[in-house]
Structure formats: C-alpha cells, structure tokens
Write an enzyme that holds these catalytic residues in place. Structure first.
Site, short mmCIF file in Angstrom:
data_model
loop_
_atom_site.label_atom_id
_atom_site.label_comp_id
_atom_site.label_asym_id
_atom_site.label_seq_id
_atom_site.Cartn_x
_atom_site.Cartn_y
_atom_site.Cartn_z
CG ASP A 92 -2.03 0.99 1.13
OD1 ASP A 92 -2.14 1.67 0.10
OD2 ASP A 92 -2.80 1.11 2.11
CG ASP A 265 -6.33 -5.00 2.05
OD1 ASP A 265 -5.87 -4.53 3.10
OD2 ASP A 265 -6.90 -4.29 1.18
CB CYS A 303 -11.82 -24.90 10.24
SG CYS A 303 -10.33 -24.00 9.73
CB CYS A 305 -6.71 -24.05 10.13
SG CYS A 305 -7.34 -23.82 11.80
CB CYS A 308 -9.78 -26.48 13.36
SG CYS A 308 -10.49 -24.82 13.56
CG HIS A 334 -9.82 -20.62 13.06
ND1 HIS A 334 -10.34 -21.71 12.40
CD2 HIS A 334 -10.86 -19.77 13.28
CE1 HIS A 334 -11.65 -21.55 12.26
NE2 HIS A 334 -11.98 -20.38 12.78
#
Length: 369
Positions: A92, A265, A303, A305, A308, A334
C-alpha cells in the site's frame, strides 16, 4: 510479465474467476490477501501462511519507510528476501495513513507531511517519494499515492480530493522506475456516485495493470458501500484485476465478489484473533468467554487448519486467560484460513454457477440476516 487471465464470468451475477500473473507467482481470484503491515502478518510465520494457502500478502509503505527504512530493505535484497516470503506481495502507498493518522499529518499539493507515530519526527511523502520507497521494497504490486478521505465528507472537499488523487497518480506514473512491479491506480470519490464516476474515468484513462477502489469501509453503512460499488465496478475494464481496499468481513467479501471485485484485504481476521474472537461456519465465537471453559470441540469442526485439527476451544481459551502468545498464533492461523477457505469455496461456486445459492447458505449458517 503482468497479465490478468479472465477464466469465467458468472452468468447470474457480476462475479468472475481470474488469474493474475506476477513475477513471484500467479494469483487465483477472487482472493483474500492477509495484511502484513510491517513485513510480517502478526503472529503468523511465513511457513504457516503457505500452509493455509495464502497466495499474496500486503505490507505498508508508510510503516516500512518509518521503520526500518526502505534503503535497509533494499540492502537486504528487497522485501521478499527480507521477510522470507516467496509468493507475491502488494505494498500500500501510505495513503490510508492520511485517513487513519489524521491528527499527525497535513496535506498539500506537493504531498503529505507526517509526524511519525513512533517518535514525532517530521516526515514527508510525495508521489515521487512513495514510488522511490515502493521501488526499493520491490513488491509485485504497488499502489499509487492517493487521499483516503473520512466519512462523512462534504461534496466540495471530496471533489478536490478526487482531483488531487488524479494528479498524484500522474506523478506516480512518471516516477515509477521498475517494469517488474505493477502500479495500480486508486479510484476515490467518497460517497458521491458522480464523483466516483469522475474518478474512475480519470484513473482508468491511464493504461495500468490493475485498479483499486479506495475510500470505502471507512465507517459508512454497508448498504452505501454496496451502492458505491454498483456505480463504480461496471466502469472498470474486464481485462484488469479489481481490488477493493480494506474490506474483509465475510458478508462484504461475498457481496463484493457478486459485484465483480477480484481482490480484498483487511486486518480484521488477525486483529479480532488477538482479542480472542474467531470466525466459524456458524458465526463469530468469543472463545475467551467462560462458556468455552469446558468446550473440547475445535474452534470450527468444518475447518481444516492446524488449530482446528489439533486443539480445542477450552485449550485456546486457557491460553488466552494465561496471556500465552500461542493463543494469538492459533486464533490468527484459524481466522486467516477461514477467509482463505471461504474464497476457495467462492471460486468453486462461481465455476459451478451457484454463487447466489452459496451466499444464501453461508449467510444462513453464519447468522447474517
């Protein structure tokens, strides 16, 4: 070197599948991009970002200019090497700090004078200086310097801001020195449809690799944000990526995709993670609450991930109450994976031409009305 490949347009909405090719890899869109403001996504290592399938991350020109300095990062071999991230990066321009650090800056035609948020020292960012910094950092996608105005803002000020953003883009284009970096222009215009259209016409008159929509999600009602998207996105070319800056709640991601946005984003997933809140298929869960003290289920049973698969709500709540760093690490992994997986599901739904049905099902489960 930079090419946006339009793979499929949804016949039922403005959503589309695409692939943006960059020097550090191709990005499948629609995509959510984790924010790594200071050359790090807070509490998440680069290898974990790869494991959760982050395709691209963001860093911030203003913050890296203040610390450690763009010349140091250039000496280190550029931002990719400095932070050991080998996939695409977007930087940015620092324009958002015009909005978020309003008490520490002044704006004039030449650029923006800041008081550093670290030590109060006076700093100056012009379009030319921003290009110097971003060229030194070496991100794949770099943003032109713009002015992100607050909400609400009066019409006359917004008009002058739009005109300044256009002039600053021209100066950025003239100062940009690297062919291996894609410079994106930013459409502004506040909450005024005619100024959004004016800005779009001016910014799009420059043949750039991609374009962003800025100045939304700054406190306005979501319905007004969607109204601004409805009048702006149709003006944007189909053969270039469209980036909606600073938006990351699940509902806004889905509504943005339906309106033709390709890139998003937001700091939301990692920020709320550090405060003990996680996103799940059935809505937000404030896992620090006492209700989860003996909850031995995963953060989200749906999930995939690391958090999890290996830990329970009770354990992560214990870490939070004990002020252990691992709590922020697991919750951040997560939440980022949740949004990245959401976009994977969105891409599949576009391919199968069932995006509206997917949105309705997701909203029902998550608890959106």
């Amino acid at each position: 070197m930079f090419e946006f490949e339009l793979i499929k347009e949804d016949p039922n909405s403005k959503a589309r599948l695409g692939r943006f090719h960059t020097p550090h890899g191709s990005i499948d869109t629609p995509v959510f991009m984790p924010v790594g403001t200071q050359a790090t996504v807070k509490a998440v290592t680069p290898d974990n970002l790869e494991k959760i399938q982050a395709q691209i991350i963001l860093a911030n020109t203003y913050h890296l200019f203040i610390r450690p300095g763009h010349n140091l990062i250039r000496e280190a071999g550029g931002l990719h090497k400095f932070m050991n991230w080998h996939r695409p990066i977007l930087t940015d321009s620092g324009g958002f700090q015009v909005f978020s650090l309003a008490d520490l800056r002044s704006i004039r035609e030449e650029g923006i004078t800041f008081r550093s948020h670290l030590d109060g020292s006076e700093q100056f960012l012009s379009p030319e200086k921003v290009m110097e910094i971003e060229n030194a950092l070496g991100a794949d996608i770099i943003m032109a310097l713009d002015e992100c105005i607050p909400y609400p803002a009066d019409y006359d000020y917004t008009r002058r801001s739009v005109e300044r953003t256009t002039r600053w883009l021209k100066r950025c284009i003239q100062a940009h020195r690297r062919d291996d970096q894609a410079l994106f222009g930013i459409i502004q215009g506040g909450m005024y449809a005619d100024l959004r259209q004016k800005s779009a016409e001016e910014i799009l008159s420059h043949d750039l690799p991609g374009y962003a929509i800025g100045g939304l999600s700054v406190g306005e009602p979501k319905s007004l944000m969607y109204e601004m998207l409805d009048c702006t996105v149709p003006l944007m070319p189909k053969n270039k990526p469209r980036y909606l800056m600073g938006v990351g709640s699940p509902d806004c991601l889905l509504e943005g995709v339906l309106r033709g946005i390709d890139m998003f984003d937001c700091v939301l997933p990692t920020r709320i993670a550090r405060n003990g809140t996680v996103l799940t298929s059935h809505g937000k869960v404030v896992v620090r609450n006492a209700a989860y003290e003996r909850d031995f289920s995963p953060l989200d049973p749906e999930c995939d991930c690391y958090a999890c698969k290996n830990f329970t709500r009770a354990y992560i709540r214990h870490l939070i109450k004990a002020n252990e760093i691992l709590a922020s690490i697991l919750a951040s992994i997560h939440n980022l994976r949740f949004l990245i997986r959401l976009m994977e599901d969105v891409r599949k739904a576009i391919q199968e031409e069932r995006l509206y049905a997917y949105r309705d099902e997701f909203f029902s489960k998550f608890g959106y009305e």
